[in-house]
Design an enzyme around this catalytic site. Structure first.
Site, PDB file in Angstrom:
ATOM      1  N   LYS A   1      -3.903   1.794  -6.456  1.00  0.00           N
ATOM      2  CA  LYS A   1      -4.576   1.800  -5.151  1.00  0.00           C
ATOM      3  C   LYS A   1      -6.018   1.306  -5.254  1.00  0.00           C
ATOM      4  CE  LYS A   1      -5.618   5.910  -3.821  1.00  0.00           C
ATOM      5  NZ  LYS A   1      -7.092   5.948  -4.016  1.00  0.00           N
TER       6      LYS A   1
ATOM      7  N   GLU B   1      -7.605   6.895   0.868  1.00  0.00           N
ATOM      8  CA  GLU B   1      -7.067   8.257   1.006  1.00  0.00           C
ATOM      9  C   GLU B   1      -6.952   8.646   2.486  1.00  0.00           C
ATOM     10  OE1 GLU B   1      -5.829   9.646  -1.451  1.00  0.00           O
ATOM     11  OE2 GLU B   1      -6.953   9.267  -3.288  1.00  0.00           O
TER      12      GLU B   1
END
Length: 664
Positions: free
Chosen positions: A28, A206
């Site tokens: 990510k 997130e």
């Protein structure tokens, strides 16, 4: 590692709304940094890009990666920060629009507790019946969720009084870093338009941890631009207790029907068997986006589950296995993590580690900013920056000792409250008139005059000279080493505490010499940065970190990874947690917690439970966690279910005792 096709698609899709489902260990951070790099390469100015994360550590890691990819000059103007740091930046420019003074104070958790405790005394609320921390949690939850459901009139009054007191002190709390900037942007469209003109491309890391307030703030900050890329994983949403809403990521496409959805499903962290086990667990959650991670990392080692007789044997067995690995030098201590649902579980493990002389670290233990000498110095800095910061002034008023006792302090506080004054205003009156508050003795008035002169002197030094130099001089004038030596008997401890003060000076020096700051560094900026840092949980400790086995809660493990992971307490009432089951009855987030714990492991994963567990000295039987029955038996070894710990593993260590001593 080169970008795989899914990662490349996420990196190169720039225009319009983009939803990136980034599974655990799927790269990510790499995708986000490469996406920013790609945008800069195709000519998008850095000043038009806003990338938001949830921790200073995460934002710092992304910035460091970008610096390795391109010259620092190319990054100038890029807004890469946390939500709260962005909010602080807006407030420093525009807070006066809300009627606050320009030199506001950001309270930390301890300051908030002291404020609430004062309110409880005034309103005659028993702090044992209603602990300040619980009151603050409810206030924070209300601010972040924008919800007033199930609020009693007494709670409502306390909330209003809390807000009123903050305003009177020209102070804000951590949640106000989002709430107040949102108000500014809503109530002052001309300010919002300026940000809309400057920034065109937005990213949020997130995203599954976003709460309603943060999302609404982002919405008004973003304005009409639809260039919004959100990255997250609904399977790792574990912060509902802080107000995060999983529906925000699951409902993203409803708000933006034209969304481009990208799935990052290849896990580069864990072995294929660990990922298969984690998949078999999380697929039992019904409120999730269907997806299945995969890993190309081969391994023949299954996930192992052990059921032990009680928590003592659970700890003894786990630590004996860990000791074996450390003796054989197969792994470093800091690459081994023991994960727990709640803090109370660590006690027998700590005892076992101490008995075997194995170095360990309880993550989230005694932290730098919790040390008394550090808090005392920060209080002095806050007092110098804003003499009307009553909480800071109360802390330092008689430290180092000035002979100003609690009776005199209460007399001054009582007058201040009755006349809506700050404590500093009372000190000024005492200095100006010998007839004012005659209960205060002449000798104390002399000490108060000295403190006022100290403030005036050091305010000039800090704001018109080098801050670090002023800080060192402040420590000498206050004779902090002498004050500490009066509290401590050992020279070693006195030096250690002075080293801590020295580290605070080092931090100030780094801040003062930060060439990337857009504005001249000053004391208010330094205090703002300190308040942000004090909210983060440090993951490292000075000196020989590689020796320490890590003990931490599953929540604290989020974003981390280890070679070997033990997850303890897989029992009904612990994981899933009893309070959760007594609440709304759903265990989806508890299942996500276990999923997060399992996917922290790179090489080997162990799960354990106990058949009996003690509560206040009384032993009772417990049921194995329902999650165990959901795990794929082809990749999880249950052969030791109900069997005692293997004795030979621990006994074999005795022959290696001398080698063990040499290791540490």
């Amino acid at each position: 590692m080169q970008l795989n096709p899914s990662q490349r698609l996420a990196v190169e899709t720039i225009e319009g709304p983009v939803l990136v489902f980034a599974g655990a260990g799927s790269g990510k951070t790499r995708v986000i940094t490469h996406r920013i790099f790609h945008m800069l390469q195709i000519g998008i100015p850095a000043s038009q890009i806003v990338a938001l994360s949830f921790t200073n550590k995460s934002a710092g890691e992304m910035r460091e990666r970008l610096k390795k990819m391109m010259p620092k000059e190319k990054l100038r103007g890029l807004e890469l920060s946390t939500f709260h740091a962005l909010g602080l930046k807006i407030l420093r420019s525009h807070i006066t629009k809300l009627g606050y003074g320009e030199k506001f104070v950001l309270l930390n958790a301890q300051d908030q507790e002291a404020l609430v405790l004062d309110l409880c005394k005034i309103k005659k609320i028993d702090p044992k019946a209603f602990p300040p921390k619980e009151i603050l949690r409810s206030i924070s939850f209300r601010k972040n969720t924008q919800s007033q459901t199930n609020v009693t009139s007494e709670q409502e009054n306390l909330f209003e009084d809390y807000q009123k007191e903050l305003r009177q002190r020209n102070s804000i709390d951590f949640d106000d870093l989002i709430l107040l900037p949102k108000r500014i942007l809503v109530e002052h469209p001309e300010i919002a338009s300026d940000y809309h003109y400057r920034h065109r491309y937005f990213m949020v890391d997130e995203f599954q941890d976003t709460n309603r307030l943060q999302y609404e703030f982002l919405k008004v900050f973003r304005g009409p631009s639809k260039n919004l890329c959100v990255v997250g994983d609904d399977d790792q949403s574990i912060y509902a207790f802080r107000g995060s809403e999983i529906d925000l990521i699951l409902g993203f496409e409803k708000e933006f029907p034209e969304t481009k959805v990208v799935r990052l499903l290849e896990n580069y962290r864990s072995t294929s068997l660990i990922i298969q086990a984690a998949n078999s667990l999380i697929q039992n959650n019904k409120t999730r986006r269907p997806k299945e991670l995969y890993s190309s990392i081969p391994s023949q080692e299954k996930v192992e589950y052990f059921e032990l007789s009680d928590e003592k044997e659970e700890a003894s067995f786990a630590i004996s296995q860990i000791q074996s690995l450390l003796i054989k030098n197969e792994v470093k201590g800091n690459e081994i993590a023991l994960l727990f649902r709640t803090n109370f579980q660590t006690r027998p493990f700590e005892e076992e580690l101490r008995t075997r002389n194995i170095p360990y670290k309880v993550v989230g233990g005694y932290q730098f900013f919790d040390r008394k000498e550090v808090r005392d110095c920060i209080a002095y800095l806050r007092f110098i920056a804003n003499p009307k910061d009553d909480l800071a002034l109360l802390r330092i008023l008689n430290y180092p000792k000035r002979g100003i006792g609690s009776t005199s302090i209460q007399t001054m506080l009582k007058f201040a409250r009755e006349n809506s004054l700050h404590l500093y205003d009372v000190l000024l009156r005492l200095a100006e008139s010998v007839d004012f508050l005659k209960e205060i003795k002449p000798k104390l008035r002399g000490e108060i005059n000295s403190l006022l002169d100290f403030h005036s002197d050091f305010q000039k030094r800090f704001f018109h000279g080098k801050m670090t130099l002023a800080f060192r001089e402040m420590i000498q004038v206050l004779q902090m080493e002498k004050a500490i030596s009066e509290e401590e008997s050992e020279e070693k401890t006195i030096k250690a505490r002075m080293y801590n003060i020295g580290e605070l000076a080092n931090m100030m020096n780094y801040f003062e010499e930060d060439l990337e700051m857009e504005v001249r560094p000053d004391l208010f900026g330094f205090l703002g940065r300190l308040s942000l840092l004090m909210e983060d949980d440090p993951r490292e400790e000075e000196g020989k970190e590689d020796r320490r086995v890590q003990l931490l809660t599953i929540h604290q493990s989020k974003g981390l990874e280890y070679d070997i992971v033990w997850v303890h307490g897989l029992e009904e009432g612990i994981l899933p947690n009893g309070r959760v089951m007594e609440g709304d009855g759903t265990v989806d987030e508890e299942r996500r917690l276990l999923y997060v714990a399992m996917t922290r492991s790179r090489r080997k994963l162990y799960l354990t439970s106990a058949r009996t567990r003690r509560r206040f000295g009384v032993s009772s039987e417990v049921e194995p966690s329902r999650f165990l029955s959901e795990l794929d038996r082809s990749v999880v070894d249950f052969s030791l279910w109900g069997k005692p710990a293997k004795e030979e593993a621990a006994l074999a260590f005795l022959a290696d005792l001398e080698k063990w001593k040499l290791c540490f």
